[in-house]
Design a protein around this motif. Sequence first.
Motif, PDB file in Angstrom:
ATOM      1  N   TRP A  12       0.802 -12.134  13.637  1.00 51.15           N
ATOM      2  CA  TRP A  12      -0.144 -12.852  12.785  1.00 51.15           C
ATOM      3  C   TRP A  12       0.396 -13.140  11.389  1.00 51.15           C
ATOM      4  O   TRP A  12      -0.022 -14.106  10.752  1.00 51.15           O
ATOM      5  CB  TRP A  12      -1.452 -12.078  12.662  1.00 51.15           C
ATOM      6  CG  TRP A  12      -1.356 -10.807  11.872  1.00 51.15           C
ATOM      7  CD1 TRP A  12      -1.010  -9.577  12.329  1.00 51.15           C
ATOM      8  CD2 TRP A  12      -1.599 -10.654  10.458  1.00 51.15           C
ATOM      9  NE1 TRP A  12      -1.010  -8.664  11.303  1.00 51.15           N
ATOM     10  CE2 TRP A  12      -1.383  -9.297  10.147  1.00 51.15           C
ATOM     11  CE3 TRP A  12      -1.977 -11.523   9.444  1.00 51.15           C
ATOM     12  CZ2 TRP A  12      -1.526  -8.785   8.854  1.00 51.15           C
ATOM     13  CZ3 TRP A  12      -2.125 -11.027   8.162  1.00 51.15           C
ATOM     14  CH2 TRP A  12      -1.905  -9.674   7.881  1.00 51.15           C
ATOM     15  N   THR A  16       0.464 -17.051   9.537  1.00 57.10           N
ATOM     16  CA  THR A  16      -0.388 -17.054   8.344  1.00 57.10           C
ATOM     17  C   THR A  16       0.428 -17.390   7.100  1.00 57.10           C
ATOM     18  O   THR A  16      -0.013 -18.166   6.238  1.00 57.10           O
ATOM     19  CB  THR A  16      -1.068 -15.684   8.166  1.00 57.10           C
ATOM     20  OG1 THR A  16      -1.801 -15.356   9.358  1.00 57.10           O
ATOM     21  CG2 THR A  16      -2.021 -15.702   6.979  1.00 57.10           C
ATOM     22  N   VAL A 131      -3.860 -16.060  16.155  1.00 61.30           N
ATOM     23  CA  VAL A 131      -4.007 -14.641  15.820  1.00 61.30           C
ATOM     24  C   VAL A 131      -5.193 -14.063  16.585  1.00 61.30           C
ATOM     25  O   VAL A 131      -6.075 -14.795  17.046  1.00 61.30           O
ATOM     26  CB  VAL A 131      -4.217 -14.421  14.299  1.00 61.30           C
ATOM     27  CG1 VAL A 131      -3.074 -15.026  13.512  1.00 61.30           C
ATOM     28  CG2 VAL A 131      -5.544 -14.990  13.840  1.00 61.30           C
ATOM     29  N   ASP A 134      -9.194  -9.616  15.613  1.00 62.92           N
ATOM     30  CA  ASP A 134      -9.190  -8.506  14.657  1.00 62.92           C
ATOM     31  C   ASP A 134      -8.721  -8.940  13.276  1.00 62.92           C
ATOM     32  O   ASP A 134      -9.051  -8.304  12.271  1.00 62.92           O
ATOM     33  CB  ASP A 134      -8.273  -7.379  15.158  1.00 62.92           C
ATOM     34  CG  ASP A 134      -8.754  -6.796  16.475  1.00 62.92           C
ATOM     35  OD1 ASP A 134      -9.970  -6.879  16.741  1.00 62.92           O
ATOM     36  OD2 ASP A 134      -7.924  -6.254  17.231  1.00 62.92           O
ATOM     37  N   HIS A 135      -7.941 -10.013  13.206  1.00 62.41           N
ATOM     38  CA  HIS A 135      -7.371 -10.467  11.933  1.00 62.41           C
ATOM     39  C   HIS A 135      -8.092 -11.688  11.365  1.00 62.41           C
ATOM     40  O   HIS A 135      -7.653 -12.232  10.345  1.00 62.41           O
ATOM     41  CB  HIS A 135      -5.892 -10.804  12.114  1.00 62.41           C
ATOM     42  CG  HIS A 135      -5.052  -9.653  12.586  1.00 62.41           C
ATOM     43  ND1 HIS A 135      -4.818  -8.534  11.831  1.00 62.41           N
ATOM     44  CD2 HIS A 135      -4.400  -9.444  13.767  1.00 62.41           C
ATOM     45  CE1 HIS A 135      -4.048  -7.690  12.503  1.00 62.41           C
ATOM     46  NE2 HIS A 135      -3.786  -8.224  13.679  1.00 62.41           N
ATOM     47  N   LYS A 138      -9.246 -11.412   7.620  1.00 59.12           N
ATOM     48  CA  LYS A 138      -8.126 -11.330   6.688  1.00 59.12           C
ATOM     49  C   LYS A 138      -7.434 -12.685   6.529  1.00 59.12           C
ATOM     50  O   LYS A 138      -7.198 -13.151   5.407  1.00 59.12           O
ATOM     51  CB  LYS A 138      -7.130 -10.275   7.193  1.00 59.12           C
ATOM     52  CG  LYS A 138      -6.013  -9.960   6.221  1.00 59.12           C
ATOM     53  CD  LYS A 138      -5.063  -8.922   6.810  1.00 59.12           C
ATOM     54  CE  LYS A 138      -5.751  -7.598   7.020  1.00 59.12           C
ATOM     55  NZ  LYS A 138      -4.812  -6.562   7.488  1.00 59.12           N
ATOM     56  N   VAL A 139      -7.107 -13.336   7.642  1.00 58.00           N
ATOM     57  CA  VAL A 139      -6.362 -14.602   7.556  1.00 58.00           C
ATOM     58  C   VAL A 139      -7.235 -15.718   6.991  1.00 58.00           C
ATOM     59  O   VAL A 139      -6.733 -16.616   6.304  1.00 58.00           O
ATOM     60  CB  VAL A 139      -5.783 -15.004   8.935  1.00 58.00           C
ATOM     61  CG1 VAL A 139      -4.812 -13.962   9.431  1.00 58.00           C
ATOM     62  CG2 VAL A 139      -6.872 -15.262   9.955  1.00 58.00           C
TER      63      VAL A 139
END
Length: 488
Positions: A12, A16, A131, A134-135, A138-139
């Motif tokens: 990821w 990103t 991704v 879970d991310h 954040k991303v």
Amino acid sequence: MDCWRKIQSSGWIFPTLILCIYGFFAMMRPSEPFLTPYLAGPDKNLTIEEITQTVFPVWTYSYLALLFPVFLLTDYVRYKPVIIIQGVSLIITWLLLLFAHGVSAMQLVEFAYGMVTATEVAYYAYIYSVVSIDHYQKVTSYCRSITLVATTVASLLGQLLVSLAQVSYFYLNAITLASVSVAFISSFFLPMPQKSMFFHRKSSPEVSIGPTEKDRQNVTNQANSQQDKDVMTSSDNSQNSPVSQPFKNQDQKHFLTVLVQLCKDLKECYTTKKLLYWSIWWALATAGFNQILNYVQVLWDDKAPSHSSAVYNGAVEAIATFLSSITSLTVGYVKMNWDLTGELALGIFSALDAGSLFLMHFTKDIWTCYVAYLVFKACYMLLITIATFQIAVNLSMERYALMFGFNNFVALLIQTVLTITVVDSTGLGLDVGTQFLIYGIYFATIAGIFLVRSIYSIISIKCQKNLLRNPETNEAEDQNINGYATRL
């Protein structure tokens, strides 16, 4: 080298990072706050009437025409090709701004920029296809914040170059061209997604779009056996072989199935009253907000002509972006019952937006106009963040993307009506000062609708709570009613 390999193998971090690099340089456009002074100045020598009534409306019309087909194409080709197209459109836009002349050429600039804005959906949706879930949070934070940082830096840089170094607007556009070229080059390093939200997503028990996994396996087995039988045939025969027809039919059926499912999802999204009301505000307010952004530089030039006054458009945009990021961030830390007070907030802050626009119309002082714009943009960004959050928590990622796209499409329809009626020379063709008076009335109407709606909702909820708190009274009233009915 070891660090770079770790980044690439993380899954990821690499996509990103590349997307953030693309987003930063794509939004690093120091010439943008000075577009109207540039077009009205000696470089292009257009009149304010030509800019307002002939050039700028083209962006609205092209954006509307391109948004829906680009939205479908983006998902069908899996994002990356559309991000590359956006990079090409950015380069074309600024090449034309630098070297083309005349009203027709500037209209072509607005059309190319309409392609840029229509393809923004690819930038914001790409990351969810490469991704894991879970991310996501954040991303999303990284990709959205980097665009705000780039806009702030670009506006400040443009203002400093103009005010301190006396750099001409032409060279600001040259710097912008260099920046968007870097963005275009970086787009080629993005990994190609293997799935998308609608056309290329994996089947799930909750939402089934297109053929199931079993159907795909059967088709694959049939294709493999057919290839074994036809391995010695010529290329011409293989192109005309009957195996190509089932695949073609299957692709067409899959495309139609996806469209039908999208329509069903859209219908289900808007059957929820809460989501419907938030979406109505989203469409109405975004239409007005886009109009303000499109013509506010013209208003500033009317209050303080750029040929005889110092221009601080870059500083104002930088501060506005900074305030917008703060108000958006504040929403995440405010603990409120948005179900109860959300529509009241829409009404109150829409009223502040209306007041800001009225002030921008009536004042003759450019600094008062600047401050009013800062208040307007900060209030809108606060409300759109609340609306986005309220819609997102009630929908899956796929339906959120669909609703986001459709809300923007409706907003563009409303904006097109405003442009044709108020701005375009084929309509009323009003001067920019009168336009902002109309926009103030427009936001005042939005505020009135949601204030009345919120007051009605709050009173209804309180009445229901009072009935629940007094069950004995309710029971006595029911007995009296039943006794009266018996006597009758």
